[in-house]
Design an enzyme around this catalytic site. Structure first.
Site, PDB file in Angstrom:
ATOM      1  N   SER A  11       0.902  -1.298  -0.047  1.00  7.49           N
ATOM      2  CA  SER A  11       0.007   0.013  -0.040  1.00  7.49           C
ATOM      3  C   SER A  11       0.690   1.211   0.095  1.00  7.49           C
ATOM      4  O   SER A  11       2.160   1.181   0.365  1.00  7.49           O
ATOM      5  CB  SER A  11      -0.701  -0.157   1.205  1.00  7.49           C
ATOM      6  OG  SER A  11       0.006   0.163   2.343  1.00  7.49           O
ATOM      7  N   ASP A  18       7.896   2.119   5.077  1.00  9.38           N
ATOM      8  CA  ASP A  18       9.204   1.402   4.913  1.00  9.38           C
ATOM      9  C   ASP A  18      10.164   2.569   4.584  1.00  9.38           C
ATOM     10  O   ASP A  18      11.340   2.369   5.304  1.00  9.38           O
ATOM     11  CB  ASP A  18       8.930   0.571   3.575  1.00  9.38           C
ATOM     12  CG  ASP A  18      10.313  -0.147   3.299  1.00  9.38           C
ATOM     13  OD1 ASP A  18      11.004  -0.792   4.079  1.00  9.38           O
ATOM     14  OD2 ASP A  18      10.577   0.245   1.926  1.00  9.38           O
ATOM     15  N   ASP A  22      13.621   3.193   7.079  1.00 13.48           N
ATOM     16  CA  ASP A  22      14.920   3.172   6.613  1.00 13.48           C
ATOM     17  C   ASP A  22      15.699   4.498   6.919  1.00 13.48           C
ATOM     18  O   ASP A  22      16.898   4.432   7.111  1.00 13.48           O
ATOM     19  CB  ASP A  22      14.610   2.921   5.031  1.00 13.48           C
ATOM     20  CG  ASP A  22      14.292   1.555   4.542  1.00 13.48           C
ATOM     21  OD1 ASP A  22      14.317   0.530   5.663  1.00 13.48           O
ATOM     22  OD2 ASP A  22      14.178   1.429   3.443  1.00 13.48           O
TER      23      ASP A  22
END
Length: 168
Positions: A11, A18, A22
């Protein structure tokens, strides 16, 4: 970075989450390294490049209407297409970068230069030398991709603005 390999973002929220996780993990490592090694602006510049290039990439993706910031099939850079088109290569570059930062932290000694720390580690054995060379190559490739990413995305933003202005 590690979230990408365990949870495939399906999505928009997942993709953004994500990328944010990171950036946070990389930011933490770079801020710590900026306190351990001098000159600290080297690590802070790497942090700015990492965050800036990914922000530009996400923003330009939004502007041009792509559904995924990793969709770079139309890029003129072969390295950029390779990086985002091959999950193993991208994974290698990301893991090499993070591991190099962790190793730099673990090897840090008070008032030593980063280059001296790396050279001392490389002199210990051929295995350390090979590992450091392997990690440095992945790290350098990721930094180059970040520069390409920032330029490509900035160009897309400028093109979007020019087209918008022209179509008025």
């Amino acid at each position: 970075m590690f979230l990408t390999f365990y949870v495939h973002p399906v999505s928009t929220f997942g993709a953004v989450l994500d990328m944010v996780t990171d950036r946070i993990s990389t930011a933490c490592l770079l801020v710590i390294l900026s306190q351990v090694y001098r000159p600290s602006f080297v690590f802070l510049s790497l942090l700015a490049l990492d965050i800036g290039s990914h922000w530009f990439q996400m923003y330009s993706t939004f502007l041009v209407g792509k559904s995924n910031h990793k969709d770079v099939k139309d890029s003129t850079s072969w390295l950029f297409r390779l990086y985002y088109g091959n999950r193993m290569f991208m994974g290698y570059c990301c893991v090499a970068c993070e591991l190099l930062y962790i190793i730099l932290f673990l090897l840090a000694k008070e008032s030593e230069k980063m280059t001296d720390v790396l050279m001392d580690a490389a002199k210990q054995s051929i295995i350390y030398s090979a590992l450091l060379a392997f990690l440095l190559f992945g790290w350098a490739t990721k930094q180059l991709v970040n520069v390409i990413q920032m330029k490509t995305a900035a160009d897309l933003c400028v093109l979007y603005d020019l087209n918008k202005k022209h179509n008025k």
